[in-house]
Motif scaffolding. Structure first.
Motif, mmCIF file in Angstrom:
data_model
loop_
_atom_site.group_PDB
_atom_site.id
_atom_site.type_symbol
_atom_site.label_atom_id
_atom_site.label_comp_id
_atom_site.label_asym_id
_atom_site.label_seq_id
_atom_site.Cartn_x
_atom_site.Cartn_y
_atom_site.Cartn_z
ATOM 1 N N TRP A 72 0.776 -1.130 -0.087
ATOM 2 C CA TRP A 72 -0.142 0.004 -0.054
ATOM 3 C C TRP A 72 0.769 1.300 0.010
ATOM 4 N N ARG A 73 1.801 1.353 0.839
ATOM 5 C CA ARG A 73 2.627 2.512 0.800
ATOM 6 C C ARG A 73 3.609 2.577 -0.233
ATOM 7 N N LEU A 74 3.963 1.632 -1.142
ATOM 8 C CA LEU A 74 4.813 1.856 -2.243
ATOM 9 C C LEU A 74 3.557 2.474 -3.200
ATOM 10 N N ALA A 75 2.665 1.776 -3.293
ATOM 11 C CA ALA A 75 1.604 2.055 -4.358
ATOM 12 C C ALA A 75 1.227 3.778 -4.030
ATOM 13 N N ILE A 76 1.256 4.349 -2.880
ATOM 14 C CA ILE A 76 1.015 5.768 -2.655
ATOM 15 C C ILE A 76 2.388 6.548 -2.973
ATOM 16 N N GLU A 77 3.600 5.859 -2.777
ATOM 17 C CA GLU A 77 4.750 6.420 -3.339
ATOM 18 C C GLU A 77 4.688 6.894 -4.872
ATOM 19 N N HIS A 78 4.343 5.400 -5.513
ATOM 20 C CA HIS A 78 4.409 5.761 -7.155
ATOM 21 C C HIS A 78 3.156 6.320 -7.443
ATOM 22 N N ASP A 79 2.292 7.052 -6.644
ATOM 23 C CA ASP A 79 0.962 7.872 -7.120
ATOM 24 C C ASP A 79 -0.037 6.791 -7.657
ATOM 25 N N TRP A 80 -0.241 5.769 -7.291
ATOM 26 C CA TRP A 80 -1.064 5.074 -8.017
ATOM 27 C C TRP A 80 -2.661 5.638 -7.473
ATOM 28 N N LYS A 81 -3.359 5.352 -8.304
ATOM 29 C CA LYS A 81 -4.965 5.703 -8.137
ATOM 30 C C LYS A 81 -5.861 4.327 -8.306
ATOM 31 N N LEU A 136 -3.661 4.098 3.792
ATOM 32 C CA LEU A 136 -4.332 3.446 2.679
ATOM 33 C C LEU A 136 -5.535 3.945 1.943
ATOM 34 N N LEU A 137 -6.116 5.057 2.639
ATOM 35 C CA LEU A 137 -7.203 5.674 1.922
ATOM 36 C C LEU A 137 -6.723 6.785 0.799
ATOM 37 N N LYS A 138 -5.619 6.994 0.958
ATOM 38 C CA LYS A 138 -4.891 7.918 -0.222
ATOM 39 C C LYS A 138 -4.801 7.167 -1.581
ATOM 40 N N LEU A 139 -5.011 5.801 -1.686
ATOM 41 C CA LEU A 139 -5.172 5.340 -2.824
ATOM 42 C C LEU A 139 -6.732 5.517 -3.711
ATOM 43 N N GLY A 140 -7.538 6.021 -3.079
ATOM 44 C CA GLY A 140 -8.740 6.526 -3.824
ATOM 45 C C GLY A 140 -9.530 5.477 -4.188
ATOM 46 N N GLY A 141 -10.493 5.892 -5.024
ATOM 47 C CA GLY A 141 -11.392 4.998 -5.782
ATOM 48 C C GLY A 141 -12.366 4.563 -4.813
ATOM 49 N N GLU A 142 -13.093 3.299 -5.193
ATOM 50 C CA GLU A 142 -14.071 2.740 -4.240
ATOM 51 C C GLU A 142 -13.419 1.598 -3.639
ATOM 52 N N ASN A 152 -16.006 6.958 8.607
ATOM 53 C CA ASN A 152 -17.111 8.011 8.642
ATOM 54 C C ASN A 152 -16.267 8.951 9.622
ATOM 55 N N PHE A 153 -15.539 8.559 10.597
ATOM 56 C CA PHE A 153 -14.510 9.616 11.356
ATOM 57 C C PHE A 153 -13.636 10.236 10.549
ATOM 58 N N ILE A 154 -13.007 9.371 9.800
ATOM 59 C CA ILE A 154 -11.753 9.975 8.965
ATOM 60 C C ILE A 154 -12.398 11.040 7.731
ATOM 61 N N MET A 155 -13.338 10.502 7.048
ATOM 62 C CA MET A 155 -13.911 10.631 5.984
ATOM 63 C C MET A 155 -15.458 10.805 6.111
ATOM 64 N N PRO A 156 -16.045 11.841 6.830
ATOM 65 C CA PRO A 156 -17.512 11.935 7.045
ATOM 66 C C PRO A 156 -18.314 11.538 5.951
ATOM 67 N N GLY A 157 -19.266 10.579 6.261
ATOM 68 C CA GLY A 157 -20.284 10.362 5.174
ATOM 69 C C GLY A 157 -19.691 9.513 3.898
ATOM 70 N N ASP A 193 -11.915 10.355 -1.720
ATOM 71 C CA ASP A 193 -11.527 11.568 -2.269
ATOM 72 C C ASP A 193 -10.240 11.812 -1.622
ATOM 73 N N LYS A 194 -9.222 11.626 -2.373
ATOM 74 C CA LYS A 194 -7.887 11.894 -1.750
ATOM 75 C C LYS A 194 -7.536 13.136 -1.215
ATOM 76 N N LYS A 195 -8.314 14.185 -1.499
ATOM 77 C CA LYS A 195 -8.256 15.548 -0.989
ATOM 78 C C LYS A 195 -8.788 15.667 0.407
ATOM 79 N N SER A 196 -9.455 14.837 0.796
ATOM 80 C CA SER A 196 -10.192 14.753 1.929
ATOM 81 C C SER A 196 -9.313 14.273 3.221
#
Length: 226
Positions: free
Chosen positions: A117-126, A157-163, A182-187, A222-225
């Motif tokens: 997961w962390r390597l996928a984030i390093e490589h800017d995977w979506k 992990l949530l930075k990988l985005g998508g569904e 919902n605590f980290i990303m409400p709704g 939503d990665k921006k959240s």
């Protein structure tokens, strides 16, 4: 005759009182456990395939034998399905002879998920979609921090985005997962009970045959959240 699976047995009957406290710590502390050199080497091969195929990504984290990954690949021929599991034994039961195998649009590999997961984030995977199918529930209350949503890597992990879709047969795990999301990303997370004619994984097929109630958390990231 296949042995019947019991419902999850736990000394916990409600959302853990420490869950939000643990999440607050993780959100305010950078997870810095070193990534192994072997993980980096393996991931470089995976990333090369991803760059060459240029297909949308579906990740099956904790894929076990790879059964669900292969079904997802058949159902999504225009996507690259990646199944990752740390157990060579489970992958071998699914027919994987080595630690890394590409079959059409399905890539199966043995690797530590936290590193992956962390390597996928390093490589800017979506990711387009991410499955967590029947993870180890760690049902004892004292093992809260071993559940994925209470692990220090979870906010990353949530930075990988998508569904993101979790499926399990323990209602409390699903409720805690929803509470964490919902605590980290409400709704962002919807929890439902469900039943299908044919399960997506071997565990799900077994639980359906044995009449278990199953639960699904659908999360739209939503990665921006984060």
């Amino acid at each position: 005759m296949q042995k019947a699976s019991r419902a999850v047995d736990s000394n916990q009957n409600e959302v853990h009182h420490q869950l939000l406290k643990v999440l607050k710590i993780h959100l305010n502390t950078e997870y810095r456990k070193p990534i192994s050199s072997s993980s980096r080497s393996t991931f470089s091969l995976v990333d090369k395939i991803h760059q060459e195929l240029k297909k949308p990504l579906i990740l099956d984290s904790g894929c076990g034998t790879g059964h669900a990954s292969k079904l997802l690949a058949t159902a999504n021929p225009d996507k690259l399905i990646i199944g990752v599991d740390k157990s060579a034994h489970r992958l071998a039961k699914g027919g994987l002879d080595f630690n890394f195998e590409l079959l059409e649009n399905c890539l199966l590999l043995k690797m530590n998920l936290v590193d992956f997961w962390r390597l996928a984030i390093e490589h800017d995977w979506k990711l387009e979609k991410h499955y967590l199918l029947y993870p180890n529930p760690w049902p004892k209350a004292k093992h809260l921090r071993r559940r994925w949503y209470a692990h220090p890597v979870f906010p990353q992990l949530l930075k990988l985005g998508g569904e993101l879709e979790l499926r399990c047969n323990w209602k409390l795990y699903a409720e805690e997962f929803q509470a964490a999301m919902n605590f980290i990303m409400p709704g962002s997370c919807i929890l439902t009970e469900y039943r299908e004619r044919k399960g997506i994984s071997l565990f799900e097929q077994k639980y359906l045959r044995q009449g278990h109630q199953l639960y699904r958390c659908h999360c739209f990231l939503d990665k921006k959240s984060i």
